[in-house]
Design a protein around this motif. Structure first.
Motif, PDB file in Angstrom:
ATOM      1  N   GLY A   1      14.986  -9.324  17.864  1.00  0.00           N
ATOM      2  CA  GLY A   1      14.739 -10.720  17.517  1.00  0.00           C
ATOM      3  C   GLY A   1      13.423 -10.991  16.837  1.00  0.00           C
ATOM      4  O   GLY A   1      13.094 -12.154  16.554  1.00  0.00           O
ATOM      5  N   LYS A   2      12.627  -9.944  16.555  1.00  0.00           N
ATOM      6  CA  LYS A   2      11.348 -10.103  15.866  1.00  0.00           C
ATOM      7  C   LYS A   2      11.436  -9.503  14.469  1.00  0.00           C
ATOM      8  O   LYS A   2      12.166  -8.532  14.243  1.00  0.00           O
ATOM      9  N   ALA A   3      10.679 -10.091  13.533  1.00  0.00           N
ATOM     10  CA  ALA A   3      10.786  -9.704  12.128  1.00  0.00           C
ATOM     11  C   ALA A   3       9.439  -9.266  11.561  1.00  0.00           C
ATOM     12  O   ALA A   3       8.391  -9.839  11.884  1.00  0.00           O
ATOM     13  N   THR A   4       9.483  -8.254  10.702  1.00  0.00           N
ATOM     14  CA  THR A   4       8.315  -7.746   9.986  1.00  0.00           C
ATOM     15  C   THR A   4       8.664  -7.678   8.507  1.00  0.00           C
ATOM     16  O   THR A   4       9.681  -7.086   8.123  1.00  0.00           O
ATOM     17  N   PHE A   5       7.815  -8.269   7.669  1.00  0.00           N
ATOM     18  CA  PHE A   5       8.080  -8.333   6.233  1.00  0.00           C
ATOM     19  C   PHE A   5       7.144  -7.410   5.471  1.00  0.00           C
ATOM     20  O   PHE A   5       5.981  -7.230   5.841  1.00  0.00           O
ATOM     21  N   CYS A   6       7.664  -6.821   4.372  1.00  0.00           N
ATOM     22  CA  CYS A   6       6.870  -5.895   3.562  1.00  0.00           C
ATOM     23  C   CYS A   6       7.359  -5.952   2.117  1.00  0.00           C
ATOM     24  O   CYS A   6       8.568  -6.042   1.862  1.00  0.00           O
ATOM     25  N   SER A   7       6.433  -5.891   1.166  1.00  0.00           N
ATOM     26  CA  SER A   7       6.765  -5.803  -0.263  1.00  0.00           C
ATOM     27  C   SER A   7       6.038  -4.596  -0.856  1.00  0.00           C
ATOM     28  O   SER A   7       4.811  -4.499  -0.747  1.00  0.00           O
ATOM     29  N   ARG A   8       6.791  -3.696  -1.471  1.00  0.00           N
ATOM     30  CA  ARG A   8       6.197  -2.502  -2.077  1.00  0.00           C
ATOM     31  C   ARG A   8       6.845  -2.211  -3.427  1.00  0.00           C
ATOM     32  O   ARG A   8       8.051  -2.341  -3.607  1.00  0.00           O
ATOM     33  N   PHE A   9       6.018  -1.772  -4.386  1.00  0.00           N
ATOM     34  CA  PHE A   9       6.545  -1.264  -5.645  1.00  0.00           C
ATOM     35  C   PHE A   9       7.331   0.014  -5.392  1.00  0.00           C
ATOM     36  O   PHE A   9       7.004   0.799  -4.487  1.00  0.00           O
ATOM     37  N   VAL A  10       8.376   0.223  -6.183  1.00  0.00           N
ATOM     38  CA  VAL A  10       9.018   1.534  -6.217  1.00  0.00           C
ATOM     39  C   VAL A  10       8.116   2.411  -7.067  1.00  0.00           C
ATOM     40  O   VAL A  10       7.885   2.119  -8.249  1.00  0.00           O
ATOM     41  N   LYS A  11       7.599   3.474  -6.496  1.00  0.00           N
ATOM     42  CA  LYS A  11       6.611   4.296  -7.193  1.00  0.00           C
ATOM     43  C   LYS A  11       7.322   5.281  -8.137  1.00  0.00           C
ATOM     44  O   LYS A  11       7.378   6.488  -7.894  1.00  0.00           O
ATOM     45  N   THR A  12       7.867   4.729  -9.214  1.00  0.00           N
ATOM     46  CA  THR A  12       8.537   5.549 -10.224  1.00  0.00           C
ATOM     47  C   THR A  12       7.498   6.356 -11.001  1.00  0.00           C
ATOM     48  O   THR A  12       6.288   6.105 -10.921  1.00  0.00           O
ATOM     49  N   TYR A  13       8.003   7.305 -11.779  1.00  0.00           N
ATOM     50  CA  TYR A  13       7.091   8.060 -12.646  1.00  0.00           C
ATOM     51  C   TYR A  13       6.394   7.111 -13.614  1.00  0.00           C
ATOM     52  O   TYR A  13       5.178   7.214 -13.844  1.00  0.00           O
ATOM     53  N   LYS A  14       7.143   6.178 -14.187  1.00  0.00           N
ATOM     54  CA  LYS A  14       6.568   5.179 -15.091  1.00  0.00           C
ATOM     55  C   LYS A  14       5.464   4.389 -14.394  1.00  0.00           C
ATOM     56  O   LYS A  14       4.360   4.218 -14.943  1.00  0.00           O
ATOM     57  N   TYR A  15       5.746   3.908 -13.195  1.00  0.00           N
ATOM     58  CA  TYR A  15       4.768   3.107 -12.470  1.00  0.00           C
ATOM     59  C   TYR A  15       3.490   3.900 -12.216  1.00  0.00           C
ATOM     60  O   TYR A  15       2.375   3.405 -12.414  1.00  0.00           O
ATOM     61  N   ARG A  16       3.628   5.156 -11.762  1.00  0.00           N
ATOM     62  CA  ARG A  16       2.451   5.947 -11.387  1.00  0.00           C
ATOM     63  C   ARG A  16       1.588   6.292 -12.595  1.00  0.00           C
ATOM     64  O   ARG A  16       0.351   6.217 -12.521  1.00  0.00           O
ATOM     65  N   VAL A  17       2.216   6.654 -13.712  1.00  0.00           N
ATOM     66  CA  VAL A  17       1.435   6.982 -14.903  1.00  0.00           C
ATOM     67  C   VAL A  17       0.695   5.744 -15.408  1.00  0.00           C
ATOM     68  O   VAL A  17      -0.505   5.802 -15.722  1.00  0.00           O
ATOM     69  N   GLU A  18       1.395   4.622 -15.476  1.00  0.00           N
ATOM     70  CA  GLU A  18       0.745   3.405 -15.966  1.00  0.00           C
ATOM     71  C   GLU A  18      -0.335   2.921 -15.004  1.00  0.00           C
ATOM     72  O   GLU A  18      -1.385   2.422 -15.440  1.00  0.00           O
ATOM     73  N   ARG A  19      -0.106   3.087 -13.718  1.00  0.00           N
ATOM     74  CA  ARG A  19      -1.131   2.704 -12.737  1.00  0.00           C
ATOM     75  C   ARG A  19      -2.390   3.530 -12.933  1.00  0.00           C
ATOM     76  O   ARG A  19      -3.516   3.001 -12.913  1.00  0.00           O
ATOM     77  N   ASP A  20      -2.229   4.836 -13.140  1.00  0.00           N
ATOM     78  CA  ASP A  20      -3.389   5.706 -13.284  1.00  0.00           C
ATOM     79  C   ASP A  20      -4.135   5.446 -14.583  1.00  0.00           C
ATOM     80  O   ASP A  20      -5.369   5.538 -14.636  1.00  0.00           O
ATOM     81  N   ILE A  21      -3.394   5.119 -15.637  1.00  0.00           N
ATOM     82  CA  ILE A  21      -4.029   4.827 -16.924  1.00  0.00           C
ATOM     83  C   ILE A  21      -4.620   3.426 -16.927  1.00  0.00           C
ATOM     84  O   ILE A  21      -5.608   3.148 -17.609  1.00  0.00           O
ATOM     85  N   GLY A  22      -3.999   2.534 -16.134  1.00  0.00           N
ATOM     86  CA  GLY A  22      -4.470   1.155 -16.098  1.00  0.00           C
ATOM     87  C   GLY A  22      -3.937   0.323 -17.232  1.00  0.00           C
ATOM     88  O   GLY A  22      -4.544  -0.693 -17.617  1.00  0.00           O
ATOM     89  N   PHE A  23      -2.770   0.739 -17.780  1.00  0.00           N
ATOM     90  CA  PHE A  23      -2.254   0.084 -18.984  1.00  0.00           C
ATOM     91  C   PHE A  23      -0.751   0.344 -19.071  1.00  0.00           C
ATOM     92  O   PHE A  23      -0.298   1.460 -18.796  1.00  0.00           O
TER      93      PHE A  23
END
Length: 576
Positions: free
Chosen positions: A155-177
């Motif tokens: 009866g208790k709830a916990t909420f979470c939002s996370r990016f799917v860490k795709t290859y595209k996401y990780r490369v762009e995150r590291d480059i910052g662009f």
């Protein structure tokens, strides 16, 4: 729970204009989230007050990286023509379409009622959420995938939002662009397209990006089969992820056994509840334009069936299965890469093409037994379900047909999704169709135990105000076999300024074979544009007015998104 909160259940008038004058049996019950003064922009769209996502992660800056980034900026600022409304980020990312930050697992307040005991597990919904504020054109479908999960226990709830860490996401995150070409918004003019591809080739040759490792954003749907959870989009292979006991989302990686390095997979695999098998496909821009395959209960991909009888590339976003068949659409939404060299979008509507359905045996080893049948004017993006009747001589499929399909790429607000019952005579190859509801309905779901089986009930989102979903309607499909008019038997609107997403059915007794098909709950995320608040609501699927039984206040705004599912705790514990 209609008596729990008069402010939540305040009646408001918000409807989507019907296209057909079908007789409706059941009045609509309207609800409203708690009202507060809204803030409006000059565009007439509610403005969210939360901050834009921060750019995080280590930025790999080099002379070459800065050069490519500068060239990208040059294209966006000086070569792109003025943005069309469908790819103008100031429009498509306004209001609750705007992105949010990641949120670690956070306890939620059960604001009204109580969460049913059967909601022991997690509701996880996928959707686009750009990692970076776009510098140039941006389509709603281009955002990075983000999973919004509410985990429920005792009866208790916990909420979470996370990016799917795709290859595209990780490369762009590291480059910052952002560096990967967007599928839906990059083709603004011939000069801009040539410039973008020149920069992209330079990034590949320099080793900055390896397209063989994926370009998709995993932002469309969620699936559970073969002992794994997947985030999917049709432009890439699935990404496996897990959920921790505390409710966090962990991306495990791109699941490459389901295709070669440059291949993809549908975002809508069909999972047979009884056999544990998953059925999937990929569509291509070159022959074979369609490839069908099965995944066994252990998650192992079986030999592919390449469909060479499909004569041209078209958008095949979804399909349906029955006990003995798989049914594929070949719509008027075609894909012509040659349009790129003309400075046009490769995906367009061909009004001269006659739509078709392709039927192939479910366990086919090749396409020899596949056949195609013309169904003029049938353009569906999503399939609700399909099954067989008359001893297997008739295939029945339910799907929302997109009317005014010529507007589907640019003006969704000018289209109408007409829910239809489609009957295919296997012997005579004849098709009959009839409408099932007057409202504009899409993003429909069923009890997942009935995939490929005769279904009585479905639950669809009521579309209003363009792509927004103003409520949910329950249809009794058994009424579609007679001239009874509208098959809607219950509906609920969320109230003025309140919109949700695709409904999700959760069975009250999933392991009880004698349980009634609609014995369960409908869950959804709802956003109030007046108060800028998101909530999780639970509705009784059997009640005549889809009665609200629980409301959970969420700690963060949930942007409008696409598809989701509920995963039981016992299945979460078995994830591989």
């Amino acid at each position: 729970m209609d008596t729990l909160s008069s402010s939540f259940l305040q009646k408001n008038s918000i409807t989507s204009p019907p296209l057909l004058h079908l007789h409706s049996k059941t009045p609509t019950v309207r609800i409203n989230l708690n009202s507060k003064p809204k803030i409006s922009s000059s565009m007439g769209t509610t403005v969210h007050t939360s901050k834009q996502p921060k750019i995080t992660g280590k930025k790999k800056q080099s002379l070459l990286t800065n050069l490519f980034n500068s060239l990208d900026d040059l294209v966006c600022k000086f070569i792109d023509p003025p943005h069309r409304p469908s790819i103008d980020p100031k429009i498509v990312l306004s209001g609750n379409f705007a992105p949010v930050d990641e949120l670690p697992p956070t306890a939620c307040e059960v604001e009204e009622g109580s969460l049913p005991q059967c909601l022991d597990g997690a509701y996880i919904r996928n959707g686009p959420n750009p990692q970076f504020t776009p510098r140039g054109p941006h389509h709603l479908f281009d955002g990075d995938g983000m999973l919004h999960s509410i985990k429920i226990s005792n009866g208790k709830a916990t909420f979470c939002s996370r990016f799917v860490k795709t290859y595209k996401y990780r490369v762009e995150r590291d480059i910052g662009f952002p560096i990967v070409i967007n599928y839906f918004s990059a083709y603004t003019s011939l000069l801009a397209t040539m410039a973008r591809y020149t920069v992209a080739i330079g990034r590949v040759l320099s080793g900055q990006y390896d397209f063989r490792r994926g370009t998709g954003n995993a932002n469309t749907s969620v699936a559970h089969f073969g002992g794994k959870l997947f985030a999917l989009c049709e432009s890439d292979l699935p990404y496996a992820f897990n959920q921790t006991p505390g409710g966090d989302i962990i991306t495990l990686g791109r699941h490459e056994p389901y295709g070669a390095p440059l291949e993809s997979m549908t975002a809508h695999p069909k999972v047979d509840y009884e056999t544990g098998e998953a059925f999937a496909f990929r569509h291509n821009i070159q022959r074979p334009y369609l490839t069908y395959f099965r995944i066994n209960p252990d998650g192992i991909k079986q030999p592919e069936v390449k469909i060479f009888s499909k004569k041209q590339a078209s958008l095949v976003h979804d399909f349906a299965i029955t006990k003995n068949y798989a049914i594929f659409p070949d719509s008027q939404i075609v894909i012509r890469p040659a349009e790129i060299i003309k400075g046009n979008q490769p995906a367009l509507v061909d009004p001269t093409k006659v739509a078709k359905l392709g039927i192939i045996p479910r366990y086919a080893e090749d396409e020899k037994e596949m056949w195609w049948i013309e169904v003029p004017g049938l353009n569906f993006v999503h399939a609700v379900n399909a099954w067989e009747e008359d001893g297997g001589d008739t295939i029945v499929m339910v799907a929302p047909n997109v009317l005014a399909v010529e507007h589907v790429m640019e003006r969704l607000d000018m289209t109408h999704s007409l829910m239809e019952r489609i009957e295919i005579n296997v012997k005579t190859k004849m098709v009959t169709r009839r409408p099932m509801a007057a409202r504009c309905l899409d993003f429909a779901v069923i009890n997942p135990a009935y995939v490929g089986k005769k279904t009585r009930y479905m639950y669809a989102a009521i579309l209003s105000a363009g792509p927004k979903m103003a409520g949910v309607a329950k249809l009794d499909l058994s009424l579609s076999t007679v001239e009874s008019g509208d098959c809607t038997v219950a509906s609920r609107l969320y109230g003025s300024g309140c919109y949700g997403g695709e409904p999700c059915f959760v069975s009250r007794e999933p392991d009880n074979p004698t349980a009634e098909e609609d014995d369960g709950y409908i869950v959804n995320y709802i956003f109030n544009e007046n108060t800028q608040e998101s909530k999780f609501i639970v509705m009784d699927a059997k009640s005549p007015n889809l009665e609200i039984v629980a409301i959970v206040k969420l700690p963060q705004r949930v942007p409008y998104g696409f598809h989701g599912m509920f995963v039981r705790e016992c299945d979460l514990q078995k994830l591989q």
